[in-house]
Design a protein around this motif. Structure first.
Motif, PDB file in Angstrom:
ATOM      1  N   ALA A   1     -28.034  -4.373   0.370  1.00 46.91           N
ATOM      2  CA  ALA A   1     -28.928  -4.907  -0.666  1.00 46.91           C
ATOM      3  C   ALA A   1     -30.131  -3.970  -0.775  1.00 46.91           C
ATOM      4  N   THR A   2     -29.846  -2.714  -1.057  1.00 46.98           N
ATOM      5  CA  THR A   2     -30.853  -1.654  -1.010  1.00 46.98           C
ATOM      6  C   THR A   2     -31.625  -1.478  -2.308  1.00 46.98           C
ATOM      7  N   GLY A   3     -31.321  -2.283  -3.326  1.00 44.08           N
ATOM      8  CA  GLY A   3     -32.130  -2.283  -4.538  1.00 44.08           C
ATOM      9  C   GLY A   3     -32.025  -1.004  -5.350  1.00 44.08           C
ATOM     10  N   SER A   4     -33.129  -0.638  -5.949  1.00 41.91           N
ATOM     11  CA  SER A   4     -33.161   0.539  -6.805  1.00 41.91           C
ATOM     12  C   SER A   4     -34.234   1.510  -6.328  1.00 41.91           C
TER      13      SER A   4
ATOM     14  N   VAL B   1     -28.751  -5.101   4.946  1.00 47.04           N
ATOM     15  CA  VAL B   1     -29.607  -3.932   4.757  1.00 47.04           C
ATOM     16  C   VAL B   1     -30.431  -4.160   3.497  1.00 47.04           C
ATOM     17  N   GLY B   2     -31.717  -4.414   3.664  1.00 42.53           N
ATOM     18  CA  GLY B   2     -32.588  -4.736   2.546  1.00 42.53           C
ATOM     19  C   GLY B   2     -33.382  -5.987   2.866  1.00 42.53           C
ATOM     20  N   ASN B   3     -34.390  -6.270   2.037  1.00 45.95           N
ATOM     21  CA  ASN B   3     -35.282  -7.385   2.358  1.00 45.95           C
ATOM     22  C   ASN B   3     -35.917  -8.001   1.127  1.00 45.95           C
ATOM     23  N   SER B   4     -35.306  -7.787  -0.049  1.00 41.14           N
ATOM     24  CA  SER B   4     -35.867  -8.382  -1.249  1.00 41.14           C
ATOM     25  C   SER B   4     -34.965  -9.521  -1.719  1.00 41.14           C
ATOM     26  N   ALA B   5     -34.903  -9.776  -3.022  1.00 37.26           N
ATOM     27  CA  ALA B   5     -34.237 -10.975  -3.533  1.00 37.26           C
ATOM     28  C   ALA B   5     -32.773 -11.057  -3.125  1.00 37.26           C
ATOM     29  N   ALA B   6     -32.028  -9.966  -3.225  1.00 32.64           N
ATOM     30  CA  ALA B   6     -30.609 -10.005  -2.883  1.00 32.64           C
ATOM     31  C   ALA B   6     -30.403 -10.279  -1.398  1.00 32.64           C
TER      32      ALA B   6
ATOM     33  N   LEU C   1     -31.266  -8.314  10.004  1.00 35.99           N
ATOM     34  CA  LEU C   1     -31.719  -7.778   8.720  1.00 35.99           C
ATOM     35  C   LEU C   1     -32.579  -6.554   8.986  1.00 35.99           C
ATOM     36  N   VAL C   2     -32.271  -5.459   8.307  1.00 35.56           N
ATOM     37  CA  VAL C   2     -32.994  -4.203   8.502  1.00 35.56           C
ATOM     38  C   VAL C   2     -33.585  -3.761   7.173  1.00 35.56           C
ATOM     39  N   SER C   3     -34.885  -3.433   7.191  1.00 42.01           N
ATOM     40  CA  SER C   3     -35.557  -2.960   5.978  1.00 42.01           C
ATOM     41  C   SER C   3     -36.471  -1.803   6.318  1.00 42.01           C
ATOM     42  N   ASN C   4     -36.451  -0.770   5.477  1.00 46.41           N
ATOM     43  CA  ASN C   4     -37.341   0.366   5.735  1.00 46.41           C
ATOM     44  C   ASN C   4     -38.786   0.089   5.326  1.00 46.41           C
TER      45      ASN C   4
ATOM     46  N   TYR D   1     -42.899  -4.903   5.459  1.00 47.77           N
ATOM     47  CA  TYR D   1     -43.529  -6.120   4.968  1.00 47.77           C
ATOM     48  C   TYR D   1     -42.575  -7.309   4.934  1.00 47.77           C
ATOM     49  N   HIS D   2     -43.159  -8.506   5.048  1.00 48.43           N
ATOM     50  CA  HIS D   2     -42.422  -9.744   4.788  1.00 48.43           C
ATOM     51  C   HIS D   2     -41.836  -9.658   3.381  1.00 48.43           C
ATOM     52  N   THR D   3     -40.715 -10.337   3.156  1.00 48.53           N
ATOM     53  CA  THR D   3     -40.060 -10.257   1.854  1.00 48.53           C
ATOM     54  C   THR D   3     -41.012 -10.615   0.715  1.00 48.53           C
ATOM     55  N   TYR D   4     -40.992  -9.790  -0.326  1.00 50.08           N
ATOM     56  CA  TYR D   4     -41.848 -10.017  -1.487  1.00 50.08           C
ATOM     57  C   TYR D   4     -41.084  -9.635  -2.748  1.00 50.08           C
TER      58      TYR D   4
END
Length: 314
Positions: A110-113, A12-17, A36-39, A42-45
């Motif tokens: 890996a939902t970040g902040s 769950v998430g799509n950034s660095a982690a 992989l699921v991201s809200n 966009y492609h990972t950035y």
């Protein structure tokens, strides 16, 4: 009846982690299915690049954290622009906003902040107020920003000054407001902060320290000193908080982030967490805390992925 998706690994998430998680898994398990699921659509950035995009130093093509074929090469079923709304750790399932259910063996959160926005009268719903942690924030500001724009940034830390760097030279005026007595107080001592403040003022930034905003209304903001500033764009960049609600709702132990061990395991069976959403061991200080920096997020994700794929015993 809602669709059911079977997978060995759910991220769950799509950034660095999340990227670290994918690459960690693939180091050990080249074949296990990854969903992989991201809200975000966009492609990972890497999020630090949003200021460089807004400034015009990088285009969207070069914002990618990995190559355009990243998901294909790593055989990732990337569901971008979708959201996981709930995790049932006992049943090893996750629910998507569209109604689908994912059945997983191991999961990585890996939902970040998320941005922290202090209470300011009139800020909620103000059409000229933006946060500055995602690409959508930069895109929205970019649509509004003109050479005539009067910009106010609340926050003199790293995020606020990254935003200031991005808009400086593209607007008519720029004011940075911070309640602290110096810029970047979490990383600079008084002497270094004073040098930074002098540099900002030499560039034309109206830097107001020991000051906050009390109201947003009618194209103006009011400061704690009673000044009313004309404002076309307000950027709220006070800081971030771990985005831990999904894990907390699932029953995971959370403090100042999702609590993890040195293998990035949470208190929930077969659920791992990595990145800015976590509270983990800082070996340099010998304490458990939230360390919201990109290299740390990637390494935590990689550690989680390797362990999810069976490197260490449960």
């Amino acid at each position: 009846m809602s669709q059911e998706i079977q997978t060995k690994y759910l991220i769950v998430g799509n950034s660095a982690a999340a990227v670290g998680g994918v690459e960690g898994i693939r180091r050990i398990d080249p074949d296990g299915k990854i969903v992989l699921v991201s809200n975000e659509p966009y492609h990972t950035y890497p999020r630090p690049l949003i200021s460089y995009w807004l400034e015009g130093r990088v285009d969207r093509e070069h914002m990618r954290y990995r190559g355009a074929d990243f998901y294909k090469v790593n055989r990732v079923d990337a569901r971008l622009g979708e959201a996981v709304t709930a995790i049932d750790a006992a049943a090893h399932t996750a629910k998507l906003a569209g109604g689908e259910r994912i059945v997983y063996e191991k999961a990585l959160i890996a939902t970040g902040s998320k941005p922290f926005v202090p209470p300011i009268d009139g800020a909620d719903g103000a059409k000229n107020a933006f946060t500055f942690t995602k690409l959508d924030d930069a895109l929205a500001i970019g649509k509004r920003l003109t050479p005539e724009s009067r910009v106010v940034i609340m926050g003199g830390g790293l995020i606020g000054l990254k935003a200031a760097e991005a808009v400086l030279g593209q607007c008519a005026s720029l004011t940075v407001v911070d309640l602290a007595d110096r810029v970047m107080p979490s990383v600079l001592d008084a002497e270094c902060a004073a040098a930074m403040a002098d540099h900002l003022r030499s560039l034309g930034v109206d830097l107001r320290l020991k000051t906050s905003l009390t109201a947003v209304a009618g194209g103006t903001v009011t400061t704690s000193e009673g000044d009313v500033l004309p404002t076309d764009i307000l950027i709220l960049a006070v800081g971030t908080r771990p985005n831990q609600q999904l894990a907390a709702d699932a029953g995971a132990a959370c403090e100042r982030g999702i609590v993890t061990d040195t293998a990035q395991r949470t208190s929930l069976a077969d659920v791992y967490a990595a990145g800015d959403c976590t509270q983990s061991r800082d070996i340099s200080a010998g304490v458990d805390r939230n360390i919201a920096i990109l290299p740390n997020a990637y390494l935590q994700g990689e550690t989680a992925g390797i362990n999810m794929a069976g490197f260490c015993s449960e």
